[in-house]
Every structure is written in C-alpha cells, then in structure tokens.
Design a protein around this motif. Structure first.
Motif, short mmCIF file in Angstrom:
data_model
loop_
_atom_site.label_atom_id
_atom_site.label_comp_id
_atom_site.label_asym_id
_atom_site.label_seq_id
_atom_site.Cartn_x
_atom_site.Cartn_y
_atom_site.Cartn_z
N LEU A 71 49.82 46.88 52.78
CA LEU A 71 48.40 47.28 52.74
C LEU A 71 47.51 46.24 53.43
CD1 LEU A 71 47.33 49.89 51.40
CD2 LEU A 71 46.67 48.51 49.42
N LYS A 72 48.06 45.05 53.73
CA LYS A 72 47.34 43.98 54.45
C LYS A 72 46.15 43.44 53.68
CE LYS A 72 50.05 45.24 57.81
NZ LYS A 72 51.35 44.58 57.96
N VAL A 73 46.24 43.47 52.35
CA VAL A 73 45.19 42.85 51.55
C VAL A 73 45.78 41.79 50.64
CG1 VAL A 73 43.63 44.84 51.58
CG2 VAL A 73 45.35 44.63 49.76
N VAL A 74 44.93 40.80 50.31
CA VAL A 74 45.32 39.74 49.40
C VAL A 74 44.95 40.17 47.99
CG1 VAL A 74 44.93 37.33 48.78
CG2 VAL A 74 44.89 38.03 51.19
N VAL A 75 45.92 40.18 47.09
CA VAL A 75 45.67 40.53 45.69
C VAL A 75 46.17 39.42 44.78
CG1 VAL A 75 45.64 43.05 45.82
CG2 VAL A 75 47.83 41.85 45.74
N GLU A 76 45.47 39.22 43.67
CA GLU A 76 45.98 38.29 42.68
C GLU A 76 47.02 39.03 41.83
OE1 GLU A 76 41.79 37.70 41.43
OE2 GLU A 76 42.53 38.01 39.39
N PRO A 77 47.93 38.30 41.18
CA PRO A 77 48.99 38.97 40.42
C PRO A 77 48.45 39.97 39.39
CG PRO A 77 49.53 36.65 40.69
CD PRO A 77 48.14 36.83 41.25
N SER A 78 47.33 39.65 38.75
CA SER A 78 46.78 40.57 37.75
C SER A 78 46.49 41.95 38.33
CB SER A 78 45.48 40.00 37.19
OG SER A 78 45.69 38.73 36.63
N ALA A 79 46.21 42.00 39.62
CA ALA A 79 45.78 43.26 40.24
C ALA A 79 46.92 44.23 40.50
CB ALA A 79 45.05 42.97 41.56
N ARG A 123 47.65 62.77 42.31
CA ARG A 123 46.73 61.93 43.07
C ARG A 123 46.32 60.77 42.17
NH1 ARG A 123 43.36 63.58 47.26
NH2 ARG A 123 41.43 63.09 46.20
N VAL A 124 46.73 59.58 42.56
CA VAL A 124 46.65 58.43 41.65
C VAL A 124 45.68 57.38 42.20
CG1 VAL A 124 47.95 56.56 40.58
CG2 VAL A 124 49.02 58.80 40.90
N GLY A 125 44.61 57.10 41.47
CA GLY A 125 43.73 55.99 41.80
C GLY A 125 44.23 54.71 41.15
N VAL A 126 44.14 53.61 41.88
CA VAL A 126 44.54 52.31 41.35
C VAL A 126 43.41 51.33 41.64
CG1 VAL A 126 46.23 50.43 41.46
CG2 VAL A 126 46.97 52.79 41.84
N ILE A 127 42.88 50.71 40.62
CA ILE A 127 41.84 49.70 40.85
C ILE A 127 42.51 48.35 41.05
CG2 ILE A 127 39.79 48.57 39.92
CD1 ILE A 127 39.04 51.15 38.55
N LEU A 128 42.47 47.85 42.29
CA LEU A 128 43.01 46.51 42.59
C LEU A 128 41.92 45.53 42.18
CD1 LEU A 128 44.68 47.15 46.06
CD2 LEU A 128 45.77 47.09 43.81
N SER A 129 42.12 44.88 41.04
CA SER A 129 41.02 44.23 40.33
C SER A 129 40.49 42.97 41.00
CB SER A 129 41.46 43.92 38.90
OG SER A 129 42.70 43.25 38.90
N GLY A 130 41.35 42.23 41.70
CA GLY A 130 40.85 41.00 42.30
C GLY A 130 41.81 40.39 43.31
N GLY A 131 41.30 39.45 44.09
CA GLY A 131 42.11 38.84 45.14
C GLY A 131 42.01 37.33 45.17
#
Lengths: 300, 300
Positions: free
Chosen positions: B265-273, B290-298
């Motif tokens: 996905l080419k994004v930086v995520v923290e493990p919690s996300a 259809r699944v939404g996922v909130i990637l909480s932080g990076g």
C-alpha cells in the motif's frame, strides 16, 4: 506525432476506470522546512506503485484490436505497469528483464501475469532479446517513455492535480526518460510553471536542455534508479520546445528526503520520487507559492 | 454523560477545518490476500500522524472560554495531539511524559509548542506528576480516551469513511483505551458491522467484553504499543451496550502486516494500526464483503 494537451485529456477519460485518482497530501511541517505551500500528488499510492500504470494503460488501450500480444524490456516499473495494463485489457504480455534486475521487480511482473524473458544486463542484449521476442511472437513493442501515448497517459497525473488543487503556482516532477516531464508540460500549459529535477549523477536532461543537443545516459550510479536513463527523442523535443530547464539534486539530499517523507508524510517513496524535494532544498528560492509535487512512485 | 451519534456529527463539523479529511486507499493485491474488498481509511496520513488529533481537537474546542491551559500525561500520540490542538486554539499545553518515553515522541510534543514535564515511568508517578501540574497551574486535564468529547472526536473518522465509501458491510478498528472503538460504534450505528481487534498480548478488552467485568491492562509487552492500555470506563460501557466482541492477533502477524502495508500500500503504519489485518488473517471468514479498515496511525 507529437501529443498535445487534448491527447492528455483524452487519455484521462480513457484510463479513469483502470487507475486510481491518487490523493493529494499536505504537511505544514514540510511547508515550514522548505518555505512554500506544498501539495503532494501521491503516485506512489497509484496502482502497482507508480505513475507508470497511467501511460501503459493509455498505450495498451490505444492499440488496434488486432494486437494480441505486447512486449517491452524493463528492469523497473514500466515492465510491471505494462504487465498489469495488458492483463486488464485481456492481452498477453512478454517482458524482457535483464539478469541483474532486482528479484522483487521480476516477481511483480510475474504476479501481474506477464511472461518474463531474461536477457544479459547490457542495453544491447535487452534490445536484441526484445527484437527476437517481437519476431517470434508478433508482439507489439510498447516503449517505456519515448512514445506519444505513454507521454499523454503520464500527463494525466498533473491534470488531476490541477483539478484537485486549483491555483497552483508550480508543479515539480523528476526527469528520467521524460515521460512524466513531457506529459506534465503538455497537461499544465500556462496554468502553472512546470519545474524539473534530476540527480547530479544523472544530469543528462540538464545537459541536453542547456546545450540543445540530446545527450546519452550517464553511468548508472545514482540511487534514484528510475532516473538513470537518457531523455527520449520525443520527450526532449517537447521539453525543449517548452523552454524547460532542470534543477539538480545531490545523492545525500535524495536519501535524506526518502527518510523525511516516511517520517513526516508517512508514505513510502522511491528515491526517484524525491529528487524534486532535494533539488528545492539545494537551490535557494526556486520553490515558491503554492507548489504541487508529483511523488512519482513508491517501489523500493 | 454518554456521547451519541449526534455528538460525533457535531464533532465532525467542529473539527473539520483543523484536521485532514484523510484519503481512502484500495489494493486488489490485499483484496486477494484476505478475500474481501478493502477500503483503507488512512488516519496514518492524518495531521500529527494519527486519529488522535480528532479527539484532542474536539475536546479542546469544547472547553469553556475561561480555560487557558490544558494538561495530560502521555508517552505517545495523545500528548502530541493535545499539544497541537492546544497550540492551534491558542492555549498553553503541559504534557507529563514518563522518563522512558521514546525521544521522538518527546520531541514531537515540544515541536508542537507544548511544555514537557518528566515523570518516573510508573503510572502512579505519571498521575501524581499530572496532579501537581494541575494544582500548580490550574490546567484542565484532557484525558486520552475515557472522555465523551474524545470519543465523539475519534468517531469522526468512521463518519467520513461512510461518506467516502457508501455501502460498507464492516468497519474494523483496533482497541486500546477504546476511544476509536467507542467513537466508531457511535458513528456507524446500524450502517455497518463494527469489528474490533487487539493483540493477544493485550487482550484486556477481549476479556472485559467476554466476562462483562472491566479488566486492568496486561503487562505492556505487545509491539502494538498504542494498544497496551486498558479500556476506559465510558468506552467499556459503550462497547458492552453495543454487544461488541474482539478478535485477537499474534505479534508475528502484526509485524508481518506492518511490512506488508509498506510494500503493497506504500504507507507507513504503526503496529497498532494493523492489528485488525493480522486478526482477519488469523480468524477465518470474519472479514466479509466490502470492508472498511481504519489505519489508526503511522508514528513509528
């Protein structure tokens, strides 16, 4: 023939259901670092991880119906882009990959369903192998950048950016073969100033545009491996006609900005994508006002 | 008092000029890996790198006019979020940071203009130090998650996601203190199924919701350091009332998905996300449609 802005507009309509409309990110931290207002067009978040899918999709969709097979040689993003674009259009794709290409690039090409043919690492071997593939299979060669449909497709990123951020003063893009650069020049016209950047260690476009004579590639040593190639002929003609110049960036600057965008903007970028930022940081006062930056890819 | 969906809607209007409307990314590669259609709401691309700025901004903007100083204790994103939210509202912020907090977190808090007071690493010392700060300065304590305005602010991410992607079947969020989880439950209502995930090594919410009795935090060992805390009381009440359950994820799964999102996905995520994604991969057939996922932080 030389493409025009109308070709970029037509390309945008042609490819819109096949590529992402990539987001534009902002960061007040980076604004503070570089002293302008930045809008990052994230082609690193594009399908297959780079703007290259735009040109490849446009070129494939422009082919006559009789074409069943496409081919190219590539050690990088163009091979994966053509593989994906061909698969989606129901075409067979054969990609010549030099034996020294990174394993991850080869795997990406295969994952998208293309056949990989290995050549020796030299350009001569790549071209000879491709010629044999074309002769054997009747494949149509889709070049990586020196082609009107590739240039028009690449220009669609800037077209979107202008819609997403009206009133930009500048749009910065990196220069390698010049597909993105020429496409952006065509797309932007007088709406903003197009600014080009390339590595000091791959300054062939800088030299070509300064001297008015198309130069060959420099030794392939820059970390920005997507920009090692020389300008294409058509690309050079478009950039020269538009009176473009190029700003240069150091290797240390390029590497620092890869880390900085990861830490601040939270996106993964390949070195080629941040040559613009390094060039701005190293050339005082060239970045001004509302500045668009096309982050060209994220495949590392 | 317990916040409602109306509070989330009001929070969204209150904070919209102060936070990013974060983009939603998709990836057919990840769809293929997990067997559903994913829509990633990128709060890692949010201001200060996490959804936390939403709750902090809402809470700060809800304070009475007489408040001039805010304070909290934090070793992570909440401290930076409160620092930034306070600075933008023209308030003084004092953040108690334990002496074992990462230097990068401390620097982020200072960069946003807050004063840092160091405590010993224990929760008792953090709370005692904060009490002293509040007594000395008259600061108003803004807690990290167990607070109606923080919960309502955190819920605005799911509200945006529902606007950006109508017709989602599920929305997945990680659970730590439960600000994002409770806010998402309020925001989503019956529009989609809210799905929660937490690390096996921090399964207090799982246990609390299974047993009906609020549990304390487990030893702080998971790599998902944003989720080490126990559920807040108000958060627990909201999640319990909604009949929520929690899916668990292994440490190896969490670390693998951090790398995978960076590569694909080419994004930086923290493990919690990415605890959500690891939980989906490790619990057959829970992610559907259809699944939404909130990637909480990076912030790593």
């Amino acid at each position: 023939m030389t493409p025009t802005r109308a070709d970029v507009v037509a390309a945008a309509a042609r490819i819109r259901h096949h590529v992402h409309r990539t987001p534009v990110l902002t960061s007040r931290t980076i604004d503070g670092l570089l002293g302008a207002e930045f809008h990052f067009k994230c082609e690193n978040l594009q399908r297959m991880g780079a703007f290259k899918i735009r040109g490849a999709t446009n070129a494939v969709r422009m082919l006559p119906d009789v074409v069943e097979t496409v081919a190219t040689h590539s050690s990088g993003n163009h091979g994966a882009a053509l593989a994906l674009a061909a698969a989606e259009a129901g075409l067979r794709a054969i990609i010549v990959v030099p034996s020294d290409a990174r394993e991850s690039k080869r795997r990406a090409i295969e994952r998208y369903g293309a056949e990989v043919v290995t050549s020796a690492p030299t350009l001569a071997s790549r071209e000879a192998t491709l010629e044999r593939v074309v002769a054997d299979t009747g494949a149509t060669f889709v070049p990586p950048y020196d082609h009107a449909d590739i240039i028009a497709g690449a220009g669609t990123s800037a077209l979107e950016l202008l819609e997403q951020c009206p009133g930009l003063d500048q749009i910065w893009v990196p220069v390698g073969g010049g597909g993105l650069a020429a496409g952006t020049v065509l797309a932007v016209g007088d709406e903003a100033q197009v600014m080009l950047a390339e590595p000091e260690l791959a300054a062939d476009a800088w030299q070509s545009l300064n001297s008015g004579v198309l130069q060959g590639a420099m030794p392939p040593v820059t970390v920005a491996d997507g920009l090692r190639t020389a300008l294409g002929k058509l690309n050079f003609a478009i950039l020269r006609e538009a009176g473009m110049t190029v700003r240069l960036a150091s290797e240390a600057g390029i590497e620092a900005w890869v880390a900085r965008l990861s830490a601040i903007l939270k996106v993964v970028v390949e070195p080629s994508a941040v040559v613009t930022l390094a060039a701005m940081a190293e050339n005082a006062d060239v970045a001004r006002g509302r500045v668009g930056v096309i982050l060209s890819g994220g495949n590392v």
